[in-house]
Design a protein around this motif. Structure first.
Motif, PDB file in Angstrom:
ATOM      1  N   VAL A 146       1.075  15.314  14.865  1.00 17.19           N
ATOM      2  CA  VAL A 146       2.136  15.977  14.096  1.00 17.19           C
ATOM      3  C   VAL A 146       1.785  15.969  12.609  1.00 17.19           C
ATOM      4  O   VAL A 146       1.934  16.984  11.919  1.00 17.19           O
ATOM      5  CB  VAL A 146       3.498  15.289  14.339  1.00 17.19           C
ATOM      6  N   CYS A 147       1.340  14.822  12.109  1.00 19.47           N
ATOM      7  CA  CYS A 147       0.987  14.712  10.680  1.00 19.47           C
ATOM      8  C   CYS A 147      -0.139  15.672  10.318  1.00 19.47           C
ATOM      9  O   CYS A 147      -0.042  16.421   9.333  1.00 19.47           O
ATOM     10  CB  CYS A 147       0.579  13.274  10.350  1.00 19.47           C
ATOM     11  N   ASP A 148      -1.208  15.678  11.104  1.00 20.70           N
ATOM     12  CA  ASP A 148      -2.339  16.561  10.811  1.00 20.70           C
ATOM     13  C   ASP A 148      -1.941  18.026  10.959  1.00 20.70           C
ATOM     14  O   ASP A 148      -2.354  18.880  10.169  1.00 20.70           O
ATOM     15  CB  ASP A 148      -3.509  16.237  11.732  1.00 20.70           C
ATOM     16  N   GLY A 149      -1.128  18.330  11.981  1.00 23.11           N
ATOM     17  CA  GLY A 149      -0.708  19.702  12.193  1.00 23.11           C
ATOM     18  C   GLY A 149       0.156  20.222  11.053  1.00 23.11           C
ATOM     19  O   GLY A 149       0.151  21.419  10.756  1.00 23.11           O
ATOM     20  N   ALA A 150       0.889  19.328  10.401  1.00 21.51           N
ATOM     21  CA  ALA A 150       1.745  19.719   9.284  1.00 21.51           C
ATOM     22  C   ALA A 150       0.982  19.750   7.962  1.00 21.51           C
ATOM     23  O   ALA A 150       1.550  20.105   6.927  1.00 21.51           O
ATOM     24  CB  ALA A 150       2.924  18.754   9.170  1.00 21.51           C
ATOM     25  N   GLY A 151      -0.304  19.372   7.992  1.00 23.24           N
ATOM     26  CA  GLY A 151      -1.102  19.387   6.768  1.00 23.24           C
ATOM     27  C   GLY A 151      -1.073  18.090   5.996  1.00 23.24           C
ATOM     28  O   GLY A 151      -1.406  18.070   4.809  1.00 23.24           O
ATOM     29  N   PHE A 152      -0.680  16.991   6.661  1.00 22.89           N
ATOM     30  CA  PHE A 152      -0.659  15.679   6.015  1.00 22.89           C
ATOM     31  C   PHE A 152      -1.753  14.818   6.653  1.00 22.89           C
ATOM     32  O   PHE A 152      -1.494  14.073   7.610  1.00 22.89           O
ATOM     33  CB  PHE A 152       0.713  15.015   6.183  1.00 22.89           C
ATOM     34  N   ALA A 153      -2.948  14.943   6.131  1.00 16.94           N
ATOM     35  CA  ALA A 153      -4.085  14.233   6.717  1.00 16.94           C
ATOM     36  C   ALA A 153      -3.899  12.718   6.616  1.00 16.94           C
ATOM     37  O   ALA A 153      -3.414  12.206   5.603  1.00 16.94           O
ATOM     38  CB  ALA A 153      -5.370  14.640   6.011  1.00 16.94           C
TER      39      ALA A 153
ATOM     40  N   ASP B 228       0.854  -1.187   0.000  1.00 19.12           N
ATOM     41  CA  ASP B 228       0.000   0.000   0.000  1.00 19.12           C
ATOM     42  C   ASP B 228       0.893   1.242   0.000  1.00 19.12           C
ATOM     43  O   ASP B 228       1.529   1.556   1.001  1.00 19.12           O
ATOM     44  CB  ASP B 228      -0.898  -0.006   1.242  1.00 19.12           C
ATOM     45  N   PRO B 229       0.961   1.968  -1.116  1.00 20.55           N
ATOM     46  CA  PRO B 229       1.856   3.136  -1.208  1.00 20.55           C
ATOM     47  C   PRO B 229       1.478   4.273  -0.264  1.00 20.55           C
ATOM     48  O   PRO B 229       2.281   5.174  -0.040  1.00 20.55           O
ATOM     49  CB  PRO B 229       1.724   3.567  -2.674  1.00 20.55           C
ATOM     50  N   SER B 230       0.274   4.231   0.294  1.00 25.05           N
ATOM     51  CA  SER B 230      -0.146   5.299   1.207  1.00 25.05           C
ATOM     52  C   SER B 230       0.216   4.991   2.653  1.00 25.05           C
ATOM     53  O   SER B 230      -0.007   5.818   3.533  1.00 25.05           O
ATOM     54  CB  SER B 230      -1.672   5.496   1.111  1.00 25.05           C
ATOM     55  N   GLN B 231       0.799   3.824   2.886  1.00 25.71           N
ATOM     56  CA  GLN B 231       1.067   3.387   4.254  1.00 25.71           C
ATOM     57  C   GLN B 231       2.559   3.300   4.539  1.00 25.71           C
ATOM     58  O   GLN B 231       3.322   2.734   3.756  1.00 25.71           O
ATOM     59  CB  GLN B 231       0.411   2.019   4.504  1.00 25.71           C
ATOM     60  N   TYR B 232       2.957   3.864   5.657  1.00 21.99           N
ATOM     61  CA  TYR B 232       4.350   3.833   6.109  1.00 21.99           C
ATOM     62  C   TYR B 232       4.404   3.192   7.488  1.00 21.99           C
ATOM     63  O   TYR B 232       3.426   3.229   8.248  1.00 21.99           O
ATOM     64  CB  TYR B 232       4.936   5.240   6.154  1.00 21.99           C
ATOM     65  N   MET B 233       5.569   2.641   7.825  1.00 17.72           N
ATOM     66  CA  MET B 233       5.734   1.937   9.094  1.00 17.72           C
ATOM     67  C   MET B 233       6.929   2.501   9.852  1.00 17.72           C
ATOM     68  O   MET B 233       8.041   2.560   9.316  1.00 17.72           O
ATOM     69  CB  MET B 233       5.924   0.436   8.848  1.00 17.72           C
ATOM     70  N   LEU B 234       6.675   2.920  11.064  1.00 19.99           N
ATOM     71  CA  LEU B 234       7.721   3.422  11.951  1.00 19.99           C
ATOM     72  C   LEU B 234       7.917   2.400  13.069  1.00 19.99           C
ATOM     73  O   LEU B 234       6.950   2.021  13.737  1.00 19.99           O
ATOM     74  CB  LEU B 234       7.310   4.773  12.534  1.00 19.99           C
ATOM     75  N   PHE B 235       9.154   1.936  13.262  1.00 22.17           N
ATOM     76  CA  PHE B 235       9.408   0.860  14.220  1.00 22.17           C
ATOM     77  C   PHE B 235      10.086   1.382  15.489  1.00 22.17           C
ATOM     78  O   PHE B 235      10.994   2.211  15.424  1.00 22.17           O
ATOM     79  CB  PHE B 235      10.299  -0.219  13.589  1.00 22.17           C
ATOM     80  N   ASP B 236       9.633   0.870  16.617  1.00 18.63           N
ATOM     81  CA  ASP B 236      10.254   1.131  17.915  1.00 18.63           C
ATOM     82  C   ASP B 236      10.470  -0.225  18.583  1.00 18.63           C
ATOM     83  O   ASP B 236       9.507  -0.906  18.918  1.00 18.63           O
ATOM     84  CB  ASP B 236       9.359   2.021  18.780  1.00 18.63           C
ATOM     85  N   ASN B 237      11.730  -0.616  18.741  1.00 15.17           N
ATOM     86  CA  ASN B 237      12.016  -1.949  19.289  1.00 15.17           C
ATOM     87  C   ASN B 237      11.624  -2.097  20.749  1.00 15.17           C
ATOM     88  O   ASN B 237      11.325  -3.216  21.203  1.00 15.17           O
ATOM     89  CB  ASN B 237      13.511  -2.265  19.142  1.00 15.17           C
TER      90      ASN B 237
ATOM     91  N   LYS C 276      -1.119   5.797   7.713  1.00 10.10           N
ATOM     92  CA  LYS C 276      -1.781   5.704   6.406  1.00 10.10           C
ATOM     93  C   LYS C 276      -2.288   7.084   6.004  1.00 10.10           C
ATOM     94  O   LYS C 276      -3.181   7.638   6.652  1.00 10.10           O
ATOM     95  CB  LYS C 276      -2.940   4.710   6.449  1.00 10.10           C
ATOM     96  N   PHE C 277      -1.714   7.642   4.945  1.00 10.47           N
ATOM     97  CA  PHE C 277      -2.095   8.979   4.500  1.00 10.47           C
ATOM     98  C   PHE C 277      -3.322   8.922   3.594  1.00 10.47           C
ATOM     99  O   PHE C 277      -3.548   7.944   2.884  1.00 10.47           O
ATOM    100  CB  PHE C 277      -0.930   9.638   3.753  1.00 10.47           C
ATOM    101  N   LYS C 278      -4.069  10.004   3.590  1.00  7.79           N
ATOM    102  CA  LYS C 278      -5.257  10.087   2.749  1.00  7.79           C
ATOM    103  C   LYS C 278      -4.857  10.307   1.289  1.00  7.79           C
ATOM    104  O   LYS C 278      -3.745  10.724   0.988  1.00  7.79           O
ATOM    105  CB  LYS C 278      -6.162  11.226   3.228  1.00  7.79           C
ATOM    106  N   ARG C 279      -5.804  10.045   0.400  1.00  5.92           N
ATOM    107  CA  ARG C 279      -5.524  10.099  -1.034  1.00  5.92           C
ATOM    108  C   ARG C 279      -5.057  11.471  -1.469  1.00  5.92           C
ATOM    109  O   ARG C 279      -4.144  11.605  -2.286  1.00  5.92           O
ATOM    110  CB  ARG C 279      -6.784   9.713  -1.822  1.00  5.92           C
TER     111      ARG C 279
END
Length: 217
Positions: free
Chosen positions: A162-169, A123-132, A200-203
């Protein structure tokens, strides 16, 4: 402390007439909170969220909601504190935003960067951030009936803010435990508490990203 001002709201003001809003934003830049104090505060936040929660999913949603406004405010604070003028500009592309979260935000919150950042191959709209080893789960002991609870949902709320505040819904940011899925031959995972944050970012965010990429922005 002086007495409250007449005719005011009943708030008490310091004798020098200055409030926390008069402080330099960099005054507490390097201040650290002890883990014991954080653990006590966070456990109380969990207890508050647990009241009237219907199930584990509802509890995680409440924790997410607690973290969200913190993320919105931290975005402006961290950008303002940046010593590099270029780094104080809000990110306009997805990758710089996620790098800001994985590096700057994570260092501010936990004193270290996130362990990994990946983009989903499906899914190109989805990113994964890992914390061990999420610090928010370090001092939490869960009963058997709540073994699926991941208190890092609170951190997911901060990331979403942070994402929404930066304008990345986003469609939402969720925290998932993946340590048990990485058990080795000896039946033990190297990082049993490993958590992945799914972003997961919106379209419309992806459409804007494509336009900026074509324009070289």
């Amino acid at each position: 402390m002086s007495s409250s001002q007449p005719g005011g709201s009943g708030l008490r003001y310091p004798s020098n007439k200055k409030t926390i809003y008069d402080r330099n934003l960099n005054r507490s830049k390097n201040a650290e909170l002890s883990r014991a104090a954080f653990a006590y505060l966070f456990i109380e936040m969990i207890n508050l969220a647990q009241k009237n929660a219907k199930d584990v999913g509802d509890l995680e949603k409440r924790l997410n909601n607690q973290g969200y406004p913190i993320g919105v405010r931290l975005l402006d604070l961290l950008l303002t504190r940046s010593a590099n003028p270029l780094a104080s500009i809000r990110p306009t592309r997805i990758l710089p935003l996620l790098q800001f979260i994985a590096q700057t935000l994570y260092r501010h919150l936990f004193g270290r960067p996130a362990d990994a950042l990946e983009r989903s191959g499906d899914d190109p709209s989805q990113y994964m951030l890992f914390d061990n080893e999420p610090m928010v789960n370090t001092y939490i002991s869960l009963p058997r009936e709540m073994s699926n609870l991941n208190c890092a949902a609170f951190v997911a709320g901060i990331i979403e803010g942070v994402c929404d505040g930066a304008g990345f819904a986003t469609e939402g940011v969720t925290a998932h435990s993946v340590g048990a899925q990485e058990e080795g031959k000896e039946g033990k995972a190297m990082w049993p508490g490993k958590t992945v944050f799914l972003i997961k970012f919106k379209r419309e965010v992806l459409e804007r990203e494509e336009i900026l990429a074509r324009g070289g922005g």
